[in-house]
Write an enzyme that holds these catalytic residues in place. Structure first.
Site, mmCIF file in Angstrom:
data_model
loop_
_atom_site.group_PDB
_atom_site.id
_atom_site.type_symbol
_atom_site.label_atom_id
_atom_site.label_comp_id
_atom_site.label_asym_id
_atom_site.label_seq_id
_atom_site.Cartn_x
_atom_site.Cartn_y
_atom_site.Cartn_z
ATOM 1 N N GLY A 29 0.884 -1.172 -0.073
ATOM 2 C CA GLY A 29 -0.067 0.113 -0.037
ATOM 3 C C GLY A 29 0.898 1.289 0.055
ATOM 4 O O GLY A 29 1.967 1.027 -0.015
ATOM 5 N N VAL A 34 2.786 -5.253 3.021
ATOM 6 C CA VAL A 34 1.841 -6.458 3.896
ATOM 7 C C VAL A 34 2.401 -7.758 3.606
ATOM 8 O O VAL A 34 2.581 -8.021 2.542
ATOM 9 C CB VAL A 34 0.349 -6.376 3.519
ATOM 10 C CG1 VAL A 34 -0.195 -7.276 4.448
ATOM 11 C CG2 VAL A 34 -0.158 -5.033 3.828
ATOM 12 N N LYS A 49 1.310 -5.580 8.576
ATOM 13 C CA LYS A 49 1.467 -4.395 7.631
ATOM 14 C C LYS A 49 2.869 -4.060 8.352
ATOM 15 O O LYS A 49 2.829 -3.582 9.448
ATOM 16 C CB LYS A 49 0.439 -3.636 7.927
ATOM 17 C CG LYS A 49 0.257 -2.530 6.699
ATOM 18 C CD LYS A 49 -0.993 -1.702 6.964
ATOM 19 C CE LYS A 49 -2.191 -1.956 6.037
ATOM 20 N NZ LYS A 49 -3.228 -0.836 6.062
ATOM 21 N N ASP A 139 -13.755 4.902 2.758
ATOM 22 C CA ASP A 139 -13.035 4.643 1.544
ATOM 23 C C ASP A 139 -13.398 3.180 1.165
ATOM 24 O O ASP A 139 -12.448 2.252 0.995
ATOM 25 C CB ASP A 139 -11.289 4.584 1.843
ATOM 26 C CG ASP A 139 -10.739 4.455 0.784
ATOM 27 O OD1 ASP A 139 -11.143 4.833 -0.401
ATOM 28 O OD2 ASP A 139 -9.330 4.299 0.710
#
Ligand SMILES: Nc1ncnc2c1ncn2[C@@H]1O[C@H](COP(=O)(O)OP(=O)(O)OP(=O)(O)O)[C@@H](O)[C@H]1O
Length: 414
Positions: A29, A34, A49, A139
């Site tokens: 990300g 991750v 993460k 989101d």
């Protein structure tokens, strides 16, 4: 670390590499990678993460607080804890197979109605829990809806979520991914929990058609279009049931006052008829088989996850394109400054800084954060102003283009 209680971020001062062994990277990300990992104590397989801490704590902090507070919900990714290994924070979570967008991309086609109604019901259940705790996800999109091998569905990525204070029931900050954003959000108006319901409707279309509506429009242009154009529909509404079309129309009511809540939508016939998670099993098995046989450079980047560089697809030919391969970056945007998160004052954990020899006995993560903060202080103000300037300039450029096209339309019609 203004306004952040560090003691609530870190589970213990142990070195996480003594607790977990990182295995393959399974995703990436904007804040870090991750990994699949295994607990050295229990043998449990988890997702971790790993985020480099560079002074920008707000989203990380928000994500951790949200995950902790939402633990009781089956449709929210389970959080196991966070540890610091300089310069990274390890956020340990329940492991999922992939995101719904990853599934659609891998399968090369959208889901069927039964599968969509199941995914929508689970998404609505997760959101209902969030909303009843006065939180907005902000989101929602298929990339942030994960699934496990048994077909169960989990909401993830709470980095831009908002907590509504008791006295404040609306937000104004424009946050999210433009293709999934509600009209009231792109207009900078006050918005509440039903902004997520709009994104649910867009996600339903995305799962059916493989892309969100108007995915060929530049996100900046889309921001102008969403409030003025009619609500989007499925690409071929006649190919789908009346119930499904009606569900989408209800989610995509442009008037937030008229848009139903998650609780109301859970009573919609399309959702009431949703089957159990078994409906996902074939698709999950197909996905796992495709991943196992895909050439290294096609979908799978060697991490077991699908990459975002499927360059061959085109919109015009109707070929399936993953959200991440859209002509424009479909990522989450945070153009404004979040206004009222109420993280209050700095709190140092009581054991972290005793009166004598305080520096030595501070946990490593605190010393690191303090160093980063001092380092970044001077440059922060200039960065913020430069960012503002960029935002203003791109808005002016977009408005000028809009003006030109309106002028052209006027002269063509005269
Ligand atoms: N618990 C998990 N199990 C399996 N995969 C995960 C898990 N959490 C995240 N992922 C995958 O890892 C990838 C990166 O996730 P992450 O939340 O860091 O970023 P993102 O949502 O893709 O992007 P951004 O941070 O820009 O919003 C995603 O593709 C997601 O599907």
């Amino acid at each position: 670390m203004p306004g952040i209680d560090a003691s609530t971020l870190i589970t213990s001062n142990e070195d996480p590499s003594t607790l977990f062994q990182l295995l393959d990277q399974i995703g990436e990300g904007s804040y870090g990678a991750v990994y699949k990992a295994i607990s050295k104590q229990t043998g449990t397989v988890v997702a971790i993460k790993v985020i480099a801490i560079d002074g920008d704590w707000d989203e990380v902090n928000k994500e951790i607080q949200m995950l902790k507070e939402l633990e009781a919900c089956d449709q929210v990714i389970r959080y196991h804890g966070s540890w610091f290994l300089e310069p990274d924070l390890w956020i340990v979570m329940e492991l999922c197979q992939d995101s719904m967008s990853g599934m659609v991309e891998a399968l090369g086609h959208g889901l069927d109605e039964q599968q969509i109604s199941f995914v929508m019901r689970e998404t609505l259940l997760g959101l209902q829990f969030l909303h009843s705790n006065r939180k907005i996800h902000r989101d929602i999109k298929s990339g942030n809806i994960l699934f496990k091998d048994d077909g169960s569905v989990k909401l993830a990525d709470f980095g831009v979520s908002a907590q509504l204070a008791n006295t404040i029931s609306k937000r104004k900050t424009m946050i999210g991914s433009p293709f999934w954003m509600a009209p009231e959000v792109v207009q900078g108006l006050e918005y509440g929990t039903v902004a997520d319901v709009w994104s649910v409707g867009i996600t339903a279309i995305e799962l059916a058609d493989t892309l969100p509506p108007r995915s060929d429009v530049h996100p900046m242009r889309l921001i102008f279009q969403i409030p003025v154009l009619p609500s989007p529909t499925l690409a071929q509404p006649e190919d789908w049931s009346d119930e499904f079309n009606d569900f989408i129309a209800k989610c995509l009511d442009k008037d937030p006052q008229a848009r139903p809540s998650c609780a109301m939508l859970l009573q919609h016939p399309f959702i009431k008829a949703a089957p159990s998670k078994d409906v996902m099993v074939d698709a999950v098995e197909e996905l796992i088989a495709i991943k196992a046989t895909a050439p290294d450079n096609e979908f799978d980047d060697g991490t077991g996850f699908f990459t975002t560089t499927d360059a061959g697809s085109t919109m015009a030919s109707g070929t399936m394109m993953a959200a991440a391969t859209m002509p424009f970056d479909a990522g989450t945007v945070v153009p404004g400054f979040d206004d009222a998160d109420g993280f209050g004052t700095v709190m140092i954990p009581s054991g972290a800084a005793p009166a004598n020899n305080a520096e030595d006995s501070k946990p490593a993560f605190l010393r690191h954060m303090e160093r980063e903060e001092t380092k970044d202080k001077g440059k922060a103000d200039v960065d913020v102003l430069m960012q503002k300037l960029d935002d203003i300039r791109s808005n002016i450029a977009m408005l000028q283009k809009e003006e030109q096209s309106v002028l052209r339309e006027i002269s063509a019609n005269q």
